[in-house]
Enzyme design. Structure first.
Site, PDB file in Angstrom:
ATOM      1  N   THR A  69      48.356  53.804  45.085  1.00 52.92           N
ATOM      2  CA  THR A  69      47.437  54.474  44.079  1.00 52.92           C
ATOM      3  C   THR A  69      46.061  55.096  45.026  1.00 52.92           C
ATOM      4  OG1 THR A  69      47.134  53.231  41.964  1.00 52.92           O
ATOM      5  CG2 THR A  69      45.850  54.608  41.941  1.00 52.92           C
ATOM      6  N   GLU A  93      49.644  54.361  54.772  1.00 56.00           N
ATOM      7  CA  GLU A  93      49.847  53.163  55.703  1.00 56.00           C
ATOM      8  C   GLU A  93      50.491  53.056  56.575  1.00 56.00           C
ATOM      9  OE1 GLU A  93      51.271  51.397  51.769  1.00 56.00           O
ATOM     10  OE2 GLU A  93      49.174  50.856  51.659  1.00 56.00           O
ATOM     11  N   THR A 147      52.308  40.164  45.065  1.00 62.44           N
ATOM     12  CA  THR A 147      51.319  40.452  43.691  1.00 62.44           C
ATOM     13  C   THR A 147      51.214  38.651  43.247  1.00 62.44           C
ATOM     14  OG1 THR A 147      54.064  41.802  43.498  1.00 62.44           O
ATOM     15  CG2 THR A 147      52.581  41.132  41.580  1.00 62.44           C
TER      16      THR A 147
END
Lengths: 208, 283
Positions: free
Chosen positions: B1, B97, B283
């Site tokens: 994000t 990343e 997650t």
């Protein structure tokens, strides 16, 4: 606590800055993500006097609660009287349904209250969140940390750098920039512009 | 994000601020990609509190009295703002990343800006291009492949109007031949010759970040003999520019030479570490 920054990226982290008058920055620890026990994960950027604000947002169909709430605040205020933005990392508050919207509104309202707003006032603080999608915000931890966040506000380089650090997720360094400029009509006046950003993955913005 | 917050102590009218932000997002934060995934939370916010503006000075605003609606102050501020947003957006790509390369993709087209942008996005989103860059491989074939499947280009040969005409003609000839009419006598070689040609206006180069000579990989549709040693030198550097020309300065068909539009896009390479980071992001 300070996150370590890879040597190859140090060159992108400023050691000083020129920050715009009338803006304050701050950061605080709330423990949004259970695995984070020490790094600040709340940031706040505010103008001492509410001012014009604008934003562009993702066009992803499943836009998150803070995106909807911030868009509503800007529409309600017609881009005027905006106080600033409160940001959490560690949880995106995305795909979290009605409760997610309530949590995003609660973050905004808890911040407004610290600047003297009451329940009848129009909301003035935008909200941003970043982190894992599909998890609910630990809203009590966040709202109880907001007074600390408010108390941490300041206008030094360290305040801005702390805020830039607090919004990081998989980032390896805080992304902060500031510049001064003058305008033809009053060349004797020096203006400043400053910005912080985050992002290292899930990055292909298509904002409007 | 992606999250971004920009603040200035100059005074700007709310509507003007919103318009400036929408416009300059296109060439800054909407011109970067790390992995091609558009998040649910991307937000760029901007605040202008006028705290440094001298007493009595009105907020900057578009107004019709000025040349294209902009006062000198607004025109200067817009330049500062546009550059600032680009530089802030590039910091995000610097931190992709697992990234080891910072890649500028510059595409020039005499068809339209949209064509140039679509091609730039297509290259930036190609996992094969990004892994080749990580492997320091000057694999221009993958870049050409990404150009070739860019949305809106694949179907219409928009890159080469001539090919479109030839393509249509070939279809017509075949139809006539089936009906036993018209020339219809196109033998295979004739049809082959008149089939849409490999795009003869496309050139691809690597531009080294140290200012040394451009490495031409493809010139007007023809592959160059690539100096592998030179290519490796260039790909050893952290920064690289991929220059794509979808025009060769000559008119399309029988029209005039058209003005060239340029799209610039920033991306990074794909490394093993990207997979590790995202395989572990629980997650």
């Amino acid at each position: 606590a300070e996150r370590s920054i890879p040597a190859a990226k140090q060159k992108y982290v400023p050691t000083s800055g020129t920050y715009p008058k009338g803006f304050l920055a701050g950061s605080a620890f709330a423990g949004v993500k259970a695995s984070n026990t020490k790094y600040d994960d709340l940031a706040l950027i505010v103008s001492e006097v509410p001012c014009p604000g604008a934003a562009v947002f993702t066009r992803n169909m499943f836009r998150a609660a803070p995106v909807k709430v911030s868009g509503d605040i800007l529409r309600l205020q017609q881009n005027k009287n905006i106080r600033g933005v409160v940001i959490n990392s560690g949880c995106a508050n995305a795909v979290t349904g009605k409760l997610g919207l309530e949590h995003a509104e609660a973050m905004s309202r808890a911040t407004d209250k610290l600047f003297g707003a009451d329940d009848a006032s129009l909301p003035e603080t935008l909200v941003m969140s970043t982190g894992v999608i599909g998890q609910r915000l630990p809203i009590d931890r966040i709202t109880s940390a907001i007074p600390k966040l408010h108390a941490s506000l300041g206008s030094t380089h360290e305040h801005w750098l702390g805020a830039a650090q607090a919004i990081c997720t998989t980032d390896t360094f805080p992304k902060l920039m500031s510049r001064t400029f003058t305008l033809p009509s009053h060349p004797e006046t020096t203006y400043s512009i400053a910005g912080m950003t985050k992002g290292a993955g899930m990055i292909h913005p298509n904002m409007a | 994000t992606l999250l971004a917050t920009v603040c200035t102590d100059a005074a700007i009218d709310p509507d003007t601020l919103a318009k400036l932000l929408r416009h300059h997002t296109q060439t800054s934060f909407n011109s970067i990609s790390i992995d091609g995934d558009t998040s649910t939370n991307d937000t760029l916010a901007c605040f202008a509190n006028g705290a440094a503006t001298p007493e009595g000075v009105q907020p900057m605003a578009y107004d019709s009295q000025n040349v294209n609606g902009k006062s000198d102050d607004l025109r200067v501020f817009e330049q500062v703002f546009s550059t600032f947003l680009k530089d802030l957006a590039k910091l995000v790509v610097r931190d992709g990343e697992g990234a080891t390369k910072f890649v500028t993709i510059r595409v020039r087209s005499d068809v339209s800006f949209v064509t140039a942008k679509r091609v730039a996005v297509s290259i930036a989103r190609s996992a094969l291009v990004k892994t080749a860059l990580y492997g320091k491989d000057a694999n221009w074939g993958r870049i050409l492949c990404a150009i070739g499947y860019a949305p809106g280009l694949m179907s219409s040969f928009e890159l080469d109007a001539d090919a479109l005409k030839i393509g249509e003609q070939v279809k017509l000839d075949r139809k006539l031949a089936r009906m036993g009419k018209g020339s219809g006598r196109q033998d295979a070689s004739e049809n082959k010759r008149r089939a849409p040609v490999v795009n003869s206006r496309t050139s691809v180069s690597f531009i080294p970040s140290d200012g040394s000579k451009e490495l031409k990989l493809l010139v007007c549709g023809e592959p160059e003999a690539v100096d592998e040693v030179r290519a490796k030198e260039i790909l050893e550097m952290e920064d690289l520019e991929i220059l794509v020309r979808l025009e060769d300065g000559t008119p399309r068909g029988d029209g005039p030479v058209r003005s060239v539009r340029e799209a610039v896009f920033w991306t990074c390479d794909f490394s093993h570490e990207y997979v590790t980071i995202n395989g572990d992001y629980r997650t």
